[in-house]
Design a protein around this motif. Structure first.
Motif, PDB file in Angstrom:
ATOM      1  N   HIS A  98      -2.175  10.259  -3.972  1.00  0.00           N
ATOM      2  CA  HIS A  98      -2.662   9.276  -4.673  1.00  0.00           C
ATOM      3  C   HIS A  98      -2.425   8.092  -4.003  1.00  0.00           C
ATOM      4  O   HIS A  98      -1.243   8.118  -3.344  1.00  0.00           O
ATOM      5  CB  HIS A  98      -1.789   9.334  -5.974  1.00  0.00           C
ATOM      6  N   THR A  99      -3.112   6.923  -4.193  1.00  0.00           N
ATOM      7  CA  THR A  99      -2.854   5.997  -3.517  1.00  0.00           C
ATOM      8  C   THR A  99      -2.583   4.605  -4.412  1.00  0.00           C
ATOM      9  O   THR A  99      -3.612   4.609  -5.400  1.00  0.00           O
ATOM     10  CB  THR A  99      -3.680   5.429  -2.228  1.00  0.00           C
TER      11      THR A  99
ATOM     12  N   ASP B  44       9.557  -0.959 -10.450  1.00  0.00           N
ATOM     13  CA  ASP B  44       9.580  -1.711  -8.940  1.00  0.00           C
ATOM     14  C   ASP B  44       9.771  -0.550  -7.981  1.00  0.00           C
ATOM     15  O   ASP B  44      10.507   0.542  -8.436  1.00  0.00           O
ATOM     16  CB  ASP B  44      10.434  -2.999  -8.952  1.00  0.00           C
ATOM     17  N   ILE B  45       9.264  -0.677  -6.796  1.00  0.00           N
ATOM     18  CA  ILE B  45       9.654   0.256  -5.727  1.00  0.00           C
ATOM     19  C   ILE B  45      10.708  -0.570  -4.658  1.00  0.00           C
ATOM     20  O   ILE B  45      10.145  -1.314  -3.880  1.00  0.00           O
ATOM     21  CB  ILE B  45       8.391   0.884  -5.235  1.00  0.00           C
TER      22      ILE B  45
ATOM     23  N   TYR C 181       0.969  -1.279  -0.156  1.00  0.00           N
ATOM     24  CA  TYR C 181       0.081   0.070   0.036  1.00  0.00           C
ATOM     25  C   TYR C 181       0.977   1.146  -0.031  1.00  0.00           C
ATOM     26  O   TYR C 181       1.689   1.628   1.177  1.00  0.00           O
ATOM     27  CB  TYR C 181      -0.983  -0.158   1.379  1.00  0.00           C
ATOM     28  N   LEU C 182       0.981   1.901  -0.823  1.00  0.00           N
ATOM     29  CA  LEU C 182       1.801   3.202  -1.261  1.00  0.00           C
ATOM     30  C   LEU C 182       1.016   4.366  -1.590  1.00  0.00           C
ATOM     31  O   LEU C 182       0.025   4.347  -2.106  1.00  0.00           O
ATOM     32  CB  LEU C 182       2.599   2.792  -2.667  1.00  0.00           C
TER      33      LEU C 182
ATOM     34  N   ASP D 223       5.219   4.544   2.506  1.00  0.00           N
ATOM     35  CA  ASP D 223       4.680   3.236   2.552  1.00  0.00           C
ATOM     36  C   ASP D 223       3.708   2.937   3.929  1.00  0.00           C
ATOM     37  O   ASP D 223       4.109   3.374   4.964  1.00  0.00           O
ATOM     38  CB  ASP D 223       5.964   2.252   3.118  1.00  0.00           C
ATOM     39  N   LEU D 224       2.227   3.034   3.381  1.00  0.00           N
ATOM     40  CA  LEU D 224       1.559   2.773   4.470  1.00  0.00           C
ATOM     41  C   LEU D 224       1.389   1.705   5.352  1.00  0.00           C
ATOM     42  O   LEU D 224       0.436   1.753   6.308  1.00  0.00           O
ATOM     43  CB  LEU D 224       0.109   3.297   3.747  1.00  0.00           C
ATOM     44  N   LEU D 225       2.028   0.462   4.770  1.00  0.00           N
ATOM     45  CA  LEU D 225       2.079  -0.424   5.698  1.00  0.00           C
ATOM     46  C   LEU D 225       3.194  -0.595   6.870  1.00  0.00           C
ATOM     47  O   LEU D 225       3.659  -1.488   7.336  1.00  0.00           O
ATOM     48  CB  LEU D 225       1.947  -1.887   4.773  1.00  0.00           C
ATOM     49  N   GLN D 226       4.133   0.625   6.526  1.00  0.00           N
ATOM     50  CA  GLN D 226       5.504   0.680   7.466  1.00  0.00           C
ATOM     51  C   GLN D 226       5.381   2.114   7.929  1.00  0.00           C
ATOM     52  O   GLN D 226       6.231   2.557   8.260  1.00  0.00           O
ATOM     53  CB  GLN D 226       6.743   0.390   6.428  1.00  0.00           C
TER      54      GLN D 226
END
Length: 308
Positions: free
Chosen positions: A160-161, A119-120, A90-91, A100-103
């Motif tokens: 933006h997500t 890739d990120i 989830y970015l 990083d919305l999961l970190q």
């Protein structure tokens, strides 16, 4: 003139029907091994985030993301012999910076391109085994998003997500590189293009700066789409973070659906027409001279859902 094949009034269309008309087919394609992207674009406050993320507290109002997760996990349960493995990320792109919305909004991220694939580096990809586990991670990510309040929207997304599901699926007898298919499904909630005189934000304030950044990012995306449409040799994807991350979706090996969210009131006529023109430009990119293999469809949401 804007052509359409399906149109559903907002007042009579629930989230389930919208998902079945606009997104279910692309989730099926993902499960069959194709890369797929579902994008929401349009006017500020017209329902993009609600359609994509829904109401996390009311099950019947859950959005496309939760429904796609449910569909994928149902396939995983129904076919244990396929050995399906699912990861998620989830970015957020806020003011052209990636989080990083999961970190816990980690910013240690870098876009890299290798062999034409984006890739990120540093983005967490969490392995999930059940629908409940995936939804829990998604809800935690939602808490980290950037929101603001203005005249048109009490909870306006300021970024933006990109929510992405990654799948590995065994198609042969042995779990080898040649017997495994991999695919990704990306659900994109683009921040709405804003007219500052209608949102009535404070001059020189934070939200005005955010709006300018959002509008510039959308402009970069339109420029890339136009370049694809007319068959330019060089397509300026790298002008903005969002257009860079959508390179595969717009000009690569991916099946893409763009949903346009609109206000249909007369006072938003100009914004409505501009949003529909954006959709029409995008739907024509497969006819350009560049070597794109993307497949596009469109869908309009807000006061109406429209598939064209």
């Amino acid at each position: 003139m804007f052509l359409s094949s399906v149109m559903c009034g907002f007042q009579t269309t629930n989230q389930q029907r919208a998902f079945e008309h606009c997104a279910k087919e692309y989730t099926d394609e993902f499960l069959n091994g194709y890369n797929a992207t579902i994008m929401a674009f349009g006017q500020v406050g017209a329902g993009k985030t609600y359609t994509m993320a829904g109401d996390t507290k009311i099950h019947v109002h859950r959005g496309f993301i939760q429904r796609a997760i449910g569909q994928v996990m149902e396939e995983k349960r129904a076919h244990p012999e396929a050995g399906i493995v699912v990861y998620m990320s989830y970015l957020e792109i806020y003011e052209e910076r990636m989080y990083d919305l999961l970190q816990q909004r980690s910013t240690d991220l870098m876009i890299i391109e290798e062999n034409g694939l984006i890739d990120i580096r540093g983005l967490a990809k969490i392995r999930v085994e059940t629908e409940a586990q995936a939804i829990k991670w998604f809800n935690e990510g939602e808490k980290q998003r950037s929101y603001g309040q203005h005249l048109l929207n009490q909870q306006s997304s300021r970024s933006h997500t990109f929510f992405t599901l990654y799948m590995e699926r065994r198609v042969g007898r042995f779990h080898t590189e040649h017997d495994t298919i991999v695919a990704k499904l990306t659900l994109v909630d683009l921040a709405g293009a804003e007219r500052l005189k209608k949102t009535n934000v404070e001059r020189g304030g934070r939200m005005r700066k955010e709006a300018c950044t959002i509008n510039k990012s959308i402009s970069y995306l339109e420029t890339a789409i136009y370049a694809l449409r007319v068959g330019q040799n060089y397509v300026p994807f790298r002008q903005g973070k969002a257009s860079t991350l959508l390179k595969e979706s717009l000009g690569g090996n991916c099946k893409t659906m763009i949903m346009i969210c609109l206000w249909l009131e007369d006072c938003f006529y100009d914004e409505t027409v501009n949003s529909l023109r954006f959709a029409q430009k995008t739907s024509f990119t497969t006819n350009c001279k560049s070597s794109t293999r993307s497949s596009f469809e469109g869908c309009v949401a807000g006061s109406a859902w429209l598939i064209f």
